[in-house]
Structures are given as structure tokens and as C-alpha cells.
Design a protein around this motif. Structure first.
Motif, PDB file in Angstrom:
ATOM      1  N   ILE A   1      15.908 -13.399  60.050  1.00  0.00           N
ATOM      2  CA  ILE A   1      14.763 -12.938  60.837  1.00  0.00           C
ATOM      3  C   ILE A   1      14.685 -11.431  60.615  1.00  0.00           C
ATOM      4  O   ILE A   1      15.665 -10.717  60.814  1.00  0.00           O
ATOM      5  CB  ILE A   1      14.952 -13.225  62.340  1.00  0.00           C
ATOM      6  N   VAL A   2      13.536 -10.969  60.160  1.00  0.00           N
ATOM      7  CA  VAL A   2      13.357  -9.543  59.897  1.00  0.00           C
ATOM      8  C   VAL A   2      12.582  -8.931  61.058  1.00  0.00           C
ATOM      9  O   VAL A   2      11.442  -9.309  61.325  1.00  0.00           O
ATOM     10  CB  VAL A   2      12.602  -9.327  58.566  1.00  0.00           C
ATOM     11  N   ASP A   3      13.238  -7.990  61.756  1.00  0.00           N
ATOM     12  CA  ASP A   3      12.554  -7.275  62.849  1.00  0.00           C
ATOM     13  C   ASP A   3      11.698  -6.177  62.221  1.00  0.00           C
ATOM     14  O   ASP A   3      12.036  -5.668  61.152  1.00  0.00           O
ATOM     15  CB  ASP A   3      13.612  -6.680  63.782  1.00  0.00           C
ATOM     16  N   GLU A   4      10.621  -5.772  62.907  1.00  0.00           N
ATOM     17  CA  GLU A   4       9.673  -4.789  62.329  1.00  0.00           C
ATOM     18  C   GLU A   4       9.318  -5.228  60.907  1.00  0.00           C
ATOM     19  O   GLU A   4       9.417  -4.462  59.946  1.00  0.00           O
ATOM     20  CB  GLU A   4      10.290  -3.375  62.300  1.00  0.00           C
ATOM     21  N   VAL A   5       8.899  -6.479  60.798  1.00  0.00           N
ATOM     22  CA  VAL A   5       8.725  -7.108  59.486  1.00  0.00           C
ATOM     23  C   VAL A   5       7.677  -6.407  58.618  1.00  0.00           C
ATOM     24  O   VAL A   5       7.807  -6.344  57.394  1.00  0.00           O
ATOM     25  CB  VAL A   5       8.421  -8.624  59.665  1.00  0.00           C
ATOM     26  N   ASP A   6       6.639  -5.842  59.249  1.00  0.00           N
ATOM     27  CA  ASP A   6       5.603  -5.178  58.446  1.00  0.00           C
ATOM     28  C   ASP A   6       6.155  -3.915  57.786  1.00  0.00           C
ATOM     29  O   ASP A   6       5.849  -3.603  56.648  1.00  0.00           O
ATOM     30  CB  ASP A   6       4.362  -4.856  59.280  1.00  0.00           C
TER      31      ASP A   6
ATOM     32  N   PHE B   1      13.373  -4.504  48.099  1.00  0.00           N
ATOM     33  CA  PHE B   1      13.450  -5.342  49.303  1.00  0.00           C
ATOM     34  C   PHE B   1      12.652  -6.625  49.095  1.00  0.00           C
ATOM     35  O   PHE B   1      13.049  -7.698  49.536  1.00  0.00           O
ATOM     36  CB  PHE B   1      12.899  -4.585  50.525  1.00  0.00           C
ATOM     37  N   GLN B   2      11.504  -6.488  48.428  1.00  0.00           N
ATOM     38  CA  GLN B   2      10.647  -7.651  48.210  1.00  0.00           C
ATOM     39  C   GLN B   2      11.415  -8.762  47.494  1.00  0.00           C
ATOM     40  O   GLN B   2      11.412  -9.915  47.908  1.00  0.00           O
ATOM     41  CB  GLN B   2       9.444  -7.221  47.374  1.00  0.00           C
ATOM     42  N   ASN B   3      12.107  -8.387  46.401  1.00  0.00           N
ATOM     43  CA  ASN B   3      12.841  -9.402  45.632  1.00  0.00           C
ATOM     44  C   ASN B   3      14.063  -9.909  46.375  1.00  0.00           C
ATOM     45  O   ASN B   3      14.430 -11.078  46.271  1.00  0.00           O
ATOM     46  CB  ASN B   3      13.251  -8.833  44.266  1.00  0.00           C
ATOM     47  N   TYR B   4      14.709  -9.027  47.156  1.00  0.00           N
ATOM     48  CA  TYR B   4      15.898  -9.457  47.897  1.00  0.00           C
ATOM     49  C   TYR B   4      15.523 -10.492  48.952  1.00  0.00           C
ATOM     50  O   TYR B   4      16.123 -11.569  49.030  1.00  0.00           O
ATOM     51  CB  TYR B   4      16.593  -8.256  48.550  1.00  0.00           C
ATOM     52  N   PHE B   5      14.523 -10.184  49.769  1.00  0.00           N
ATOM     53  CA  PHE B   5      14.214 -11.092  50.883  1.00  0.00           C
ATOM     54  C   PHE B   5      13.586 -12.404  50.425  1.00  0.00           C
ATOM     55  O   PHE B   5      13.644 -13.398  51.143  1.00  0.00           O
ATOM     56  CB  PHE B   5      13.353 -10.380  51.934  1.00  0.00           C
ATOM     57  N   ARG B   6      13.026 -12.405  49.229  1.00  0.00           N
ATOM     58  CA  ARG B   6      12.459 -13.675  48.736  1.00  0.00           C
ATOM     59  C   ARG B   6      13.554 -14.658  48.326  1.00  0.00           C
ATOM     60  O   ARG B   6      13.281 -15.814  48.034  1.00  0.00           O
ATOM     61  CB  ARG B   6      11.522 -13.393  47.569  1.00  0.00           C
ATOM     62  N   MET B   7      14.805 -14.185  48.297  1.00  0.00           N
ATOM     63  CA  MET B   7      15.907 -15.091  47.900  1.00  0.00           C
ATOM     64  C   MET B   7      16.437 -15.929  49.056  1.00  0.00           C
ATOM     65  O   MET B   7      17.208 -16.852  48.835  1.00  0.00           O
ATOM     66  CB  MET B   7      17.039 -14.279  47.279  1.00  0.00           C
ATOM     67  N   TYR B   8      16.058 -15.583  50.285  1.00  0.00           N
ATOM     68  CA  TYR B   8      16.528 -16.381  51.428  1.00  0.00           C
ATOM     69  C   TYR B   8      15.877 -17.772  51.394  1.00  0.00           C
ATOM     70  O   TYR B   8      14.697 -17.904  51.093  1.00  0.00           O
ATOM     71  CB  TYR B   8      16.162 -15.684  52.751  1.00  0.00           C
ATOM     72  N   ALA B   9      16.673 -18.778  51.721  1.00  0.00           N
ATOM     73  CA  ALA B   9      16.138 -20.151  51.761  1.00  0.00           C
ATOM     74  C   ALA B   9      15.036 -20.245  52.822  1.00  0.00           C
ATOM     75  O   ALA B   9      14.041 -20.944  52.635  1.00  0.00           O
ATOM     76  CB  ALA B   9      17.265 -21.137  52.078  1.00  0.00           C
ATOM     77  N   LYS B  10      15.237 -19.542  53.944  1.00  0.00           N
ATOM     78  CA  LYS B  10      14.203 -19.524  54.990  1.00  0.00           C
ATOM     79  C   LYS B  10      14.118 -18.123  55.564  1.00  0.00           C
ATOM     80  O   LYS B  10      15.134 -17.531  55.915  1.00  0.00           O
ATOM     81  CB  LYS B  10      14.529 -20.543  56.087  1.00  0.00           C
ATOM     82  N   LEU B  11      12.897 -17.596  55.638  1.00  0.00           N
ATOM     83  CA  LEU B  11      12.680 -16.229  56.098  1.00  0.00           C
ATOM     84  C   LEU B  11      11.674 -16.240  57.238  1.00  0.00           C
ATOM     85  O   LEU B  11      10.694 -16.977  57.204  1.00  0.00           O
ATOM     86  CB  LEU B  11      12.134 -15.402  54.926  1.00  0.00           C
ATOM     87  N   ALA B  12      11.939 -15.440  58.264  1.00  0.00           N
ATOM     88  CA  ALA B  12      10.997 -15.313  59.388  1.00  0.00           C
ATOM     89  C   ALA B  12      10.928 -13.840  59.762  1.00  0.00           C
ATOM     90  O   ALA B  12      11.751 -13.033  59.326  1.00  0.00           O
ATOM     91  CB  ALA B  12      11.477 -16.149  60.568  1.00  0.00           C
TER      92      ALA B  12
END
Length: 413
Positions: free
Chosen positions: A225-230, A377-388
Motif C-alpha cells: 500500500i503506497v501512502d501519498e500515492v500521487d 519508482f515506476q518500474n519498482y512498484f510495477r513488480m508487486y503482485a498486488k499494489l494499492a
């Protein structure tokens, strides 16, 4: 007109999604009385039952209502905070791998406890990503009693340390109360791990530079879960995280090439394009350098490095002027900012240019750095199986979230 009419009859997509989640909220509420009589220690048994149910083939959605009800009851007991229905909606949205837009003050920190607990039951780890070390530490300590009562461990990743939440541990000072220092690997092995986007990203890069899988600190990237996601996924998305280190190249070649520069004449051996700030060797210049360096054909593949250094040395002598582009101070080359005229100590030109200027001015040549590992960051977070994600303002960037990360944005009422 027609769109407006359809919206009135069927509601917007957001309204329909909230409507779809309402029955789940009612089901969570229906389990509230079941949780009330449980003693504190019985919640750990509840967690074991949930894990057994998952092992027996049930999926997370099937145990969600009861799991959320357990988290809500423990939160009320330990923190005197009972999740409101809109917070339960936010929790469902996050569990479904979407972005929950909730206004500031709606209690996002508390909302995150629901999906973090539920997704950590799989034993694969759940990450809460925040923007700074202070928030990661504060939130883990603040929400720690909930997870601890439910029998889950909580890790905290900081810039230079890592911890496990332990209510028995006194801590060095108030800022680290209940945070017991552990290895980075142990903090990642916790059921839930709090940390910043920078630390998660750099740990990933460091792992990929190791020689054996046993030395990795991170596990597979399961749920975040990414806080301050924007801020993290849009504003800083293309920011590269870079790990660099010194090259093992010798500095002798810079001196060698610098020694032949006085014999190279303008117009005869090279031409200058002032506008593009480029120096180009003529055919005679190439022949002259091949003779001086005794290196054979300058454009032979094995001379690729030599030709690069020749070009940088030419640039240093022809385009870069002392007391204009740089100054020599304390036996060092210091760059002058071309816009402000200020000195920029610590800054260096890349690709061997700085070393070529150092050779020209006969000062000590510093080793150059090379990039050893990098990721955005874009490429790192796209590797999570599920992202919120959660934020106070995501609706404006909904199209970008959808396009880049395949993330839907839902505005919680």
C-alpha cells in the motif's frame, strides 16, 4: 445530456462501486458481536484459524468480513479507535488493489491496518510505503499494538537501521520506544513491513548486486500500500534510484592522451562547432593521433575507449576554459555554473570529461564513478503482485494511474 441522465438513473461508476462494497461492510458489521466477548489472547487463535482456512483452499475475499471485524475490535480495545463504515470501504478498496481517495483527516493510517492484516495472512509479506522515515516509524509504533494482539509481527525499515515492533522493548529514546533493532532481513521477514519508497527501492537494487540468493534481504514483492500515492507514483515516478561505485580504470591514459594535445592544430587536425559545443577530428587529425599514440586504426573496435578519451581531451582543451567554465582551487577542478556564475564544489562532469580537464590542468585525477544499478519508482512498484494506494487527491490523476499501473481510483464517501 444523455450521459447526465444515465448518471442520474444508474449513478457514476464510483457510486456503483461503493454500492457494490456496501453489502461487504454490512457483513463485517454482522461479525462485530461475535468478536466482542473474545479475550485479548484469543485473537491470536483467530489469526491461526484464518491462516488454516487459507491453507485449506479459501481465498482472502471469503475470510475478509471476519478478519476486518477482528482488526476493528482489537483497534477499539488497544487504540480506542473504532473503524467507521467509510474506513471499512477504504479497506476493501485497498485490498482489491485499487487507490482509495480519502480526504485528509479521514484516518488513512488506521484504514491501512485492515488490508495489511488480511494480506499478511498469506505469509508472503505486506508493505506499507510512506514518504519519510519519521512516518514509517510513527505509524508502525502507533498501529503495532493491533498487529501484535492479532499475532502478527511488524518490521520497520529506516535509512540506516531496521527494527521489529516489540511492546516489551524500552528503546534508546522515546522516538524508538518498542522498536527493537534487528537485521534488515528480519525486518523484511516480518508479516508487515513499514518503510519509505527510497529504502524499499534501494534494498531491491542492493539485493540484485549480491552474489547469492541467501544474502537477499527482501522477499518476493507480494502486496504494497503506497501512502501519498500521487506523490510517489506520479510526481516521483521517473526519479531514478542509482547506486554508483568507482571504476577500476587506471588514470594513466588521461595523462598519456593529454601529452599529445599540444601537437593537434585547429582547422588542420580538428574543426569546432561552437553552437553544438562539439570538436570533430579531420582525416589528417585521425592520422596524426594514430601516429602519436601508435595505436593502429583509431576506429578499430578495440580502440573504442581510446577514441572516446581523445574526444574528451579535445573538448577539455578547446571548449572548456579556465576561469570561465571552471576554476582551479586547492588542487581541484571546480565547475562554474554557466547560468549563475557560482562555483559548484562537489559536482563533476561525467563520461571522463572531468578527468580530461584535470589532466589538462595537471591536478590529481580522481577516479570516475560508474552506475552499478538503477531503477525508477515506476518500474519498482510495477513488480508487486498486488499494489494499492491512498491519498487525499488521486481522482485528478486517475487516467495516469490506470494507464501506467493498471490501478483504478475510488473516491471513498
Amino acid at each position: 445530456m444523455l450521459n447526465g441522465l444515465l448518471k442520474k438513473v444508474f449513478g457514476s461508476k464510483n457510486d456503483r462501486e461503493i454500492k457494490r462494497i456496501q453489502p461487504i461492510v454490512q457483513e463485517i458489521n454482522s461479525h462485530e458481536q461475535e468478536m466482542k466477548p473474545l479475550r485479548d489472547e484469543e485473537f491470536k487463535e483467530q489469526t491461526l484459524r484464518f491462516k488454516e482456512a487459507l491453507a485449506g483452499g479459501k481465498n482472502l475475499n471469503e475470510i475478509l468480513p471476519k478478519a476486518f471485524a477482528a482488526v476493528r475490535e482489537v483497534s477499539l480495545r488497544k487504540l480506542k479507535m473504532r473503524h467507521f463504515d467509510v474506513q471499512l470501504i477504504g479497506g476493501v478498496v485497498l485490498h482489491e488493489g485499487k487507490i482509495a481517495e480519502m480526504k485528509t483527516g479521514e484516518g488513512k493510517t488506521l484504514v491501512a491496518t485492515l488490508p495489511l492484516y488480511l494480506n499478511a495472512l498469506s505469509g508472503l509479506g505486506a508493505h506499507l510505503v510512506t514518504v519519510n522515515d519519521y512516518l514509517a516509524r510513527r505509524d508502525a509504533r502507533w498501529m503495532g499494538p493491533i498487529y501484535h494482539t492479532l499475532g502478527l509481527s511488524v518490521g520497520v525499515i529506516q535509512h540506516d537501521k531496521s527494527f521489529i515492533y516489540d511492546p516489551e522493548y524500552a528503546g534508546a529514546n522515546d522516538a524508538f520506544l518498542h522498536l527493537r533493532p534487528v537485521s534488515r532481513k528480519q525486518a523484511y521477514l516480518a508479516d508487515i513491513t513499514y518503510g519509505t519508497n527510497n529504502e524499499f527501492g534501494f534494498d531491491y537494487l542492493r539485493d540484485n548486486m549480491k552474489f547469492s540468493l541467501d544474502e537477499y534481504v527482501q522477499r518476493d514483492l507480494h502486496f504494497a500500500i503506497v501512502d501519498e500515492v500521487d506523490s510517489i507514483l506520479i510526481d516521483e515516478a521517473r526519479t531514478p534510484l542509482i547506486i554508483s561505485g568507482p571504476t577500476e580504470e587506471s588514470t594513466d591514459k588521461y595523462y598519456t592522451i593529454d601529452r599529445i594535445m599540444p601537437g593537434i592544430k585547429k582547422d588542420e587536425h580538428y574543426t569546432v562547432d561552437e553552437k553544438a559545443r562539439q570538436v570533430l577530428l579531420t582525416d589528417d587529425g585521425i592520422t596524426k593521433i594514430e601516429g602519436l599514440l601508435k595505436c593502429g586504426n583509431l576506429y578499430d573496435p578495440h580502440n573504442i575507449e581510446t577514441i572516446h578519451h581523445v574526444n574528451q581531451a579535445l573538448k577539455a582543451h578547446v571548449l572548456f576554459n579556465r576561469d570561465v567554465d571552471y576554476v582551479v582551487k586547492d588542487n581541484q577542478i571546480i565547475i562554474v555554473d554557466e547560468f549563475t556564475g557560482r562555483l559548484m564544489p562537489g559536482r563533476r562532469w561525467s563520461d571522463g570529461l572531468h578527468q580530461a580537464v584535470e589532466a589538462k590542468e595537471k591536478v590529481k585525477i580522481e577516479n570516475e564513478n560508474q552506475t552499478l544499478a538503477t531503477i525508477t519508482f515506476q518500474n519498482y512498484f510495477r513488480m508487486y503482485a498486488k499494489l494499492a494506494g491512498m491519498t487525499g487527491t488521486a481522482d485528478t490523476e486517475a487516467a495516469e494511474f490506470n494507464e501506467i499501473y493498471n490501478l483504478e481510483v475510488l473516491v471513498a464517501p
